[in-house]
Write a protein that holds these residues in place. Structure first.
Motif, PDB file in Angstrom:
ATOM      1  N   PHE A 170     -20.996 -46.352  83.513  1.00 40.23           N
ATOM      2  CA  PHE A 170     -21.895 -45.715  84.461  1.00 40.23           C
ATOM      3  C   PHE A 170     -21.913 -46.617  85.859  1.00 40.23           C
ATOM      4  CE2 PHE A 170     -23.916 -45.205  80.477  1.00 40.23           C
ATOM      5  CZ  PHE A 170     -23.940 -44.023  80.406  1.00 40.23           C
ATOM      6  N   PRO A 171     -20.498 -46.317  86.605  1.00 39.14           N
ATOM      7  CA  PRO A 171     -20.254 -47.284  87.985  1.00 39.14           C
ATOM      8  C   PRO A 171     -21.587 -47.278  88.924  1.00 39.14           C
ATOM      9  CG  PRO A 171     -18.503 -45.794  87.415  1.00 39.14           C
ATOM     10  CD  PRO A 171     -19.539 -45.479  86.172  1.00 39.14           C
ATOM     11  N   ASP A 172     -22.268 -46.017  88.750  1.00 38.11           N
ATOM     12  CA  ASP A 172     -23.292 -45.884  89.763  1.00 38.11           C
ATOM     13  C   ASP A 172     -24.510 -46.915  89.558  1.00 38.11           C
ATOM     14  OD1 ASP A 172     -23.785 -44.092  87.538  1.00 38.11           O
ATOM     15  OD2 ASP A 172     -25.411 -43.357  88.597  1.00 38.11           O
ATOM     16  N   GLN A 173     -24.522 -47.365  88.264  1.00 39.26           N
ATOM     17  CA  GLN A 173     -25.526 -48.107  87.846  1.00 39.26           C
ATOM     18  C   GLN A 173     -25.129 -49.828  87.636  1.00 39.26           C
ATOM     19  OE1 GLN A 173     -28.973 -47.029  87.294  1.00 39.26           O
ATOM     20  NE2 GLN A 173     -28.003 -45.619  88.269  1.00 39.26           N
ATOM     21  N   ALA A 174     -23.794 -49.847  87.993  1.00 45.52           N
ATOM     22  CA  ALA A 174     -23.411 -51.219  87.473  1.00 45.52           C
ATOM     23  C   ALA A 174     -23.807 -52.352  88.332  1.00 45.52           C
ATOM     24  CB  ALA A 174     -21.737 -50.916  87.893  1.00 45.52           C
ATOM     25  N   GLN A 175     -24.159 -52.226  89.507  1.00 49.71           N
ATOM     26  CA  GLN A 175     -24.749 -53.371  90.471  1.00 49.71           C
ATOM     27  C   GLN A 175     -26.313 -53.471  89.824  1.00 49.71           C
ATOM     28  OE1 GLN A 175     -24.711 -52.509  94.443  1.00 49.71           O
ATOM     29  NE2 GLN A 175     -25.852 -54.533  95.094  1.00 49.71           N
ATOM     30  N   LYS A 176     -26.722 -52.450  89.511  1.00 49.49           N
ATOM     31  CA  LYS A 176     -28.235 -52.686  88.764  1.00 49.49           C
ATOM     32  C   LYS A 176     -28.042 -53.446  87.545  1.00 49.49           C
ATOM     33  CE  LYS A 176     -30.220 -49.573  86.488  1.00 49.49           C
ATOM     34  NZ  LYS A 176     -31.013 -48.442  85.864  1.00 49.49           N
TER      35      LYS A 176
END
Length: 344
Positions: free
Chosen positions: A295-301
């Motif tokens: 889930f790259p869109d959630q990686a930073q989180k």
């Protein structure tokens, strides 16, 4: 009520079985839900023998519902699927029986704590208030990893006793705990994941479940995600415990007394094993990277959550900053190895 150490191993065994079962079901044109269910049932029965055949009964109930027939009159395709799942599960159990985890501590093995062990200044000792002994899973560094070539493959090194780094980090733990804010205490307790809870590996599996449901991930990708996640967690545990029992470093509650002559009263219970590196930091670093890969869109989180989980051990007074920072790096290295080993 599994310990985090055993929980990580068990989750890996279950999810490897489920992943293999799904792949074989697809290859043999059998119902994946039945093959996966029976494979999982076998491994769960191995991990929880007191449940007897309860897990098998669940798998047969799934088969009866899907085929809309009584359990004793299942169609041939359902029987074949269940038989394949049973074979997969038993092969994974055979792997579990040979991974070294059957070796436990006993009074007859006291030499383990003397032979080759560091007993000098700064070494671990049982901690208040319960002074639990022996330490948890001292044989885990000898367990067979899934992806790592060796338990010490990424082994870091702690700061030396009486070094400026150790003194500074000890003072930091004491100062933080003297002035602990309500938010810091909340973070410490949110991530505590102690004995009797889902444990740190279970906590990250719950986070993965939430992401899978949010993204409506397909079955093939989901089984692979949980296999890679739990293999990474299991190997991170082995790597972390290898590091712990290589250096036998004392906990902050001991260091505060010996180095600063201060009585530290952590808000959460100090676990009964050496300090360096933090297992929670290792688990979190590994898990966040594996889940974030899906889930790259959630990686930073997810990375931020891992860093909060690691820092929670500092707020809880049970780990030094260097335990947490080096644990995160160790877990991330294991995750990168697992992800790089993925077959196309």
């Amino acid at each position: 009520k599994a310990m985090p150490t055993r929980g990580a191993r068990g989750l890996a065994l279950v999810h490897v079985a489920m992943y293999d079962a799904y792949q074989l079901a697809q290859a043999q044109s059998l119902e994946p839900r039945l093959v996966v269910s029976m494979a999982a049932a076998q491994v769960l029965a191995y991990l929880f023998p007191a449940e007897e055949r309860a897990f098998d009964r669940i798998a047969f109930a799934v088969a009866a519902r899907l085929s809309q027939s009584p359990r004793d009159q299942l169609p041939e395709a359902a029987k074949q699927a269940l038989a394949l799942g049973q074979t997969v599960g038993r092969r994974v159990i055979a792997r579990g029986e040979s991974d070294g985890a059957q070796r436990g501590w006993s009074g007859a093995r006291l030499q383990w704590f003397g032979e080759g062990r560091y007993y000098g200044p700064g070494s671990w000792e049982p901690t208040p208030p319960y002074f639990y002994y022996p330490p948890d899973e001292p044989f885990a560094p000898l367990w067979k990893p899934w992806i790592l070539e060796r338990a010490d493959q990424f082994r870091p090194k702690p700061p030396a006793y009486w070094s400026a780094k150790l003194l500074a980090d000890t003072r930091e733990v004491v100062e933080i705990n003297r002035n602990l804010t309500p938010d810091q205490l909340r973070i410490a307790k949110f991530w505590v994941d102690g004995h009797g809870s889902v444990t740190p590996p279970g906590h990250w599996n719950q986070i993965a479940i939430e992401e899978v449901l949010r993204a409506k991930l397909d079955d093939a990708t989901t089984t692979r995600l949980f296999m890679e996640l739990n293999v990474a967690l299991a190997d991170t545990f082995i790597a972390v415990w290898d590091t712990k029992y290589r250096y036998w470093t004392m906990r902050p509650i001991t260091a505060a007394k010996k180095l600063l002559n201060v009585t530290l009263q952590p808000p959460i219970l100090t676990p009964p094993f050496p300090s360096y590196v933090s297992g929670h930091a290792g688990f979190s670093g590994a898990a966040a990277r594996v889940i974030g890969d899906y889930f790259p869109d959630q990686a930073q989180k997810l990375d931020a959550m891992a860093e909060e989980a690691a820092t929670s051990r500092l707020y809880g007074g049970i780990h030094f900053r260097h335990d947490n920072e080096d644990g995160l790096v160790l877990g991330r290295k294991v995750a990168e190895l697992v992800l790089s080993s993925r077959k196309p």
